[in-house]
Design an enzyme around this catalytic site. Structure first.
Site, short mmCIF file in Angstrom:
data_model
loop_
_atom_site.label_atom_id
_atom_site.label_comp_id
_atom_site.label_asym_id
_atom_site.label_seq_id
_atom_site.Cartn_x
_atom_site.Cartn_y
_atom_site.Cartn_z
N HIS A 86 1.02 -5.48 -2.73
CA HIS A 86 -0.30 -5.96 -3.15
C HIS A 86 -0.43 -7.45 -2.89
O HIS A 86 0.56 -8.18 -2.92
CB HIS A 86 -0.54 -5.69 -4.65
N SER A 126 -13.20 -6.39 -0.13
CA SER A 126 -14.52 -5.76 -0.25
C SER A 126 -15.42 -6.54 -1.21
O SER A 126 -16.62 -6.69 -0.96
CB SER A 126 -14.40 -4.30 -0.70
N ASP A 132 -3.82 2.94 -4.29
CA ASP A 132 -3.99 3.92 -3.21
C ASP A 132 -2.82 4.88 -3.05
O ASP A 132 -2.91 5.84 -2.29
CB ASP A 132 -4.23 3.19 -1.88
N1 HAX Z 1 5.19 -1.83 3.73
C1 HAX Z 1 5.80 -2.61 4.63
N2 HAX Z 1 5.70 -3.95 4.66
C2 HAX Z 1 4.97 -4.51 3.70
C3 HAX Z 1 4.34 -3.78 2.69
C4 HAX Z 1 4.45 -2.37 2.74
N3 HAX Z 1 3.84 -1.58 1.87
N4 HAX Z 1 3.69 -4.62 1.87
C5 HAX Z 1 3.91 -5.87 2.36
N5 HAX Z 1 4.69 -5.79 3.46
C6 HAX Z 1 5.07 -6.88 4.35
C7 HAX Z 1 3.82 -7.51 4.94
O1 HAX Z 1 3.34 -6.74 6.03
C8 HAX Z 1 4.30 -8.87 5.32
O2 HAX Z 1 5.04 -8.75 6.51
P1 HAX Z 1 5.00 -9.90 7.65
O3 HAX Z 1 5.56 -11.09 6.97
O4 HAX Z 1 5.82 -9.35 8.74
O5 HAX Z 1 3.55 -10.07 8.01
C9 HAX Z 1 5.28 -9.19 4.20
O6 HAX Z 1 5.66 -7.93 3.62
C10 HAX Z 1 4.69 -10.05 3.10
O7 HAX Z 1 3.51 -9.46 2.64
P2 HAX Z 1 3.00 -9.72 1.14
O8 HAX Z 1 2.75 -11.17 0.99
O9 HAX Z 1 3.89 -9.06 0.16
O10 HAX Z 1 1.64 -8.90 1.12
P3 HAX Z 1 0.22 -9.37 1.64
O11 HAX Z 1 -0.46 -10.07 0.52
O12 HAX Z 1 0.30 -10.04 2.95
O13 HAX Z 1 -0.47 -7.95 1.89
C11 HAX Z 1 -0.98 -5.72 1.41
C12 HAX Z 1 -0.80 -7.12 0.83
C13 HAX Z 1 -1.56 -4.82 0.34
C14 HAX Z 1 -1.97 -5.77 2.57
C15 HAX Z 1 0.39 -5.20 1.88
O14 HAX Z 1 1.24 -5.06 0.77
C16 HAX Z 1 0.31 -3.89 2.63
O15 HAX Z 1 0.08 -3.90 3.84
N6 HAX Z 1 0.49 -2.71 1.93
C17 HAX Z 1 0.33 -1.44 2.55
C18 HAX Z 1 -1.15 -1.11 2.71
C19 HAX Z 1 -1.81 -0.88 1.38
O16 HAX Z 1 -1.30 -0.15 0.53
N7 HAX Z 1 -2.99 -1.45 1.19
C20 HAX Z 1 -3.79 -1.25 -0.03
C21 HAX Z 1 -3.70 -2.42 -1.02
C22 HAX Z 1 -4.52 -2.22 -2.26
C23 HAX Z 1 -5.94 -2.27 -1.92
O17 HAX Z 1 -6.50 -3.27 -1.53
N8 HAX Z 1 -6.57 -1.16 -1.97
O18 HAX Z 1 -7.79 -1.07 -1.50
#
Ligand code: HAX
Length: 439
Positions: free
Chosen positions: A318, A242, A373
């Site tokens: 995260h 954002s 969140d």
């Molecule tokens: N549940 C399941 N799998 C998860 C996970 C979770 N909570 N968090 C990460 N992973 C997975 C990813 O999907 C990724 O899988 P693939 O390799 O199959 O694509 C793998 O672990 C590596 O991801 P990462 O490098 O640890 O995390 P990213 O930087 O790619 O993504 C996210 C960060 C926040 C998007 C991710 O942790 C996620 O999807 N979390 C759940 C959604 C969430 O809580 N989002 C809010 C984040 C905070 C924010 O921005 N708030 O606004």
């Protein structure tokens, strides 16, 4: 006009610092970029600068150098509340110094003067189909307000480049003053069928106004919750989706309304701000499935079922943080002080115990810890704001404070239009080949 005077006085020093950096050290290497990072959403590549906030992966957010606790301790408290005035936080973000009570109050008073929303915005929101997501309504309303942009008007009148920041500040103050009214209108109109325009009372602070306009009883401290909520959601350095969207769009000299609408559109994604609604939905699913707080074993299985169905566990993980998000901790402490026996809070506590272990076992997420969140919806739910598709709107109102502070400074420092370079897959393969088989 305290903010205007202070920024005007600070800008020459900062402009000189940036100029000197570019001139004397422009060729210093900041970071190297790997193919993994290019393919992986530019994660962690150091390629932006901001002084409004910074995130240490092992510590979390600092607003102008202050941790959340330090920020909450330092800022002047709201009258009748235990938490600081949001106006003080905005001053801190904008100026980089802890404000006096008078300075914080000045921001609050400015908001009071500017808190009016033109009728056409309410009409437009009301005309939308009933099942429109509230984030669509908020983003549309912000975009529609662009008609009022001071920056846009002055730009076309030939405003000088070194005055862009002042018009950006005018728009930012107007926008942040209007957002609580628009958000409260969306809430009362969408879920309660009310079309009366919420009235901002200039004698009350931002948090108290929001609680009043939402018509949430403040008996148990909803105004304080919202003061805390807007503060901790305001900024998270510049690379998050954002903040980056606002920065990118603003860098084209689009005004604050165009830019913030883009910011909201990024916030509306389930991997970003929408995770707060998803997270509460997940908790409620657990509660429904087990008729209350489940056993640890049942929760463990439920979490694995979520992962096995290909979904993420919302509220956990995260992009850059590698510890429990301090924004999570602050909200948890707030809740435990006020309603320790709440069933959903106890459930959120158990999730905190079980989910990181499950994510660790799965071994994919780089951080198994909760983010902001994972708990914010639980607090809203307790206070009776149970329409959880509304939660990202709350995040949006808070996020405006940080991204507009960044936007004002970006214009003040003359940050240029963003234009990173992209490569084709073939180019990347050729690069890789050169490393494997150097000529
Ligand atoms: N549940 C399941 N799998 C998860 C996970 C979770 N909570 N968090 C990460 N992973 C997975 C990813 O999907 C990724 O899988 P693939 O390799 O199959 O694509 C793998 O672990 C590596 O991801 P990462 O490098 O640890 O995390 P990213 O930087 O790619 O993504 C996210 C960060 C926040 C998007 C991710 O942790 C996620 O999807 N979390 C759940 C959604 C969430 O809580 N989002 C809010 C984040 C905070 C924010 O921005 N708030 O606004």
């Amino acid at each position: 006009m305290i903010l205007h005077e202070r920024i005007s006085a600070l800008l020459p020093v900062w402009r000189d610092r940036i100029k000197a950096l570019a001139k004397e050290h422009g060729d210093v290497v900041v970071d190297t970029v790997t193919i993994e990072e290019v393919l992986g959403g530019m994660r962690d590549i150091k390629s932006m600068y901001t002084d409004i906030s910074s995130v240490d992966p092992a510590e979390g957010i600092r607003f102008r150098g202050l941790t959340i606790n330090e920020t909450l301790q330092a800022l002047p408290k709201a009258r009748g509340g235990k938490l600081p005035m949001v106006g003080g936080l905005y001053y801190l973000l904008m100026i980089g110094e802890v404000p006096s009570k008078e300075e914080a109050q000045w921001v609050e008073d400015e908001w009071g003067k500017r808190a009016s929303v033109p009728d056409y915005v309410f009409k437009m929101i009301k005309a939308m189909p009933k099942d429109t997501h509230p984030m669509i309504l908020l983003s549309q309303a912000v975009l529609a307000l662009g008609k009022e942009s001071v920056f846009n008007k002055r730009y076309h009148e030939g405003m000088k480049k070194d005055m862009y920041w002042e018009a950006a500040l005018e728009d930012s103050l107007n926008l942040t003053a209007r957002l609580p009214i628009i958000a409260a209108y969306i809430y009362r109109m969408k879920y309660f069928g009310e079309s009366a325009k919420p009235k901002y009372n200039p004698k009350l602070d931002y948090g108290a106004n929001f609680a009043k306009m939402m018509k949430v009883s403040d008996k148990k401290g909803y105004a304080d919750l919202m003061r805390l909520y807007f503060t901790i959601h305001s900024d998270h350095e510049s690379g998050n989706a954002s903040a980056h969207a606002m920065h990118l769009v603003g860098s084209t000299l689009s005004d604050a309304y165009f830019s913030f609408s883009a910011s909201l559109n990024a916030l509306a994604g389930p991997l970003h701000g929408l995770a707060n609604q998803e997270s509460l939905a997940w908790l409620l699913d657990v509660r429904k499935m087990f008729g209350g707080v489940p056993t640890r074993e049942n929760l463990y299985k439920f979490a694995w079922d979520t992962l096995n169905s290909g979904k993420v566990i919302p509220g956990y993980g995260h992009g850059i943080l590698r510890v429990i998000d301090p924004r999570f901790i602050t909200q948890m402490e707030f809740a435990k002080k006020r309603f320790p026996d709440d069933e959903l809070l106890r459930l959120a506590d158990m999730v905190l115990d079980v989910v990181p272990a499950v994510l660790k076992e799965q071994g994919k997420a780089k951080s198994p810890a909760p983010n902001v969140d994972a708990i914010s919806g639980t607090l809203q739910y307790y206070y009776g704001v149970r329409e959880f598709d509304f939660y990202t709107v709350l995040f949006g109102v808070g996020r405006a404070l940080g991204v507009t502070a960044n936007y004002v400074w970006a214009r003040g420092l003359g940050q240029p239009i963003e234009r990173p370079k992209s490569l084709t897959t073939k180019m990347l393969e050729d690069l890789a080949e050169k490393v494997v088989k150097p000529a």
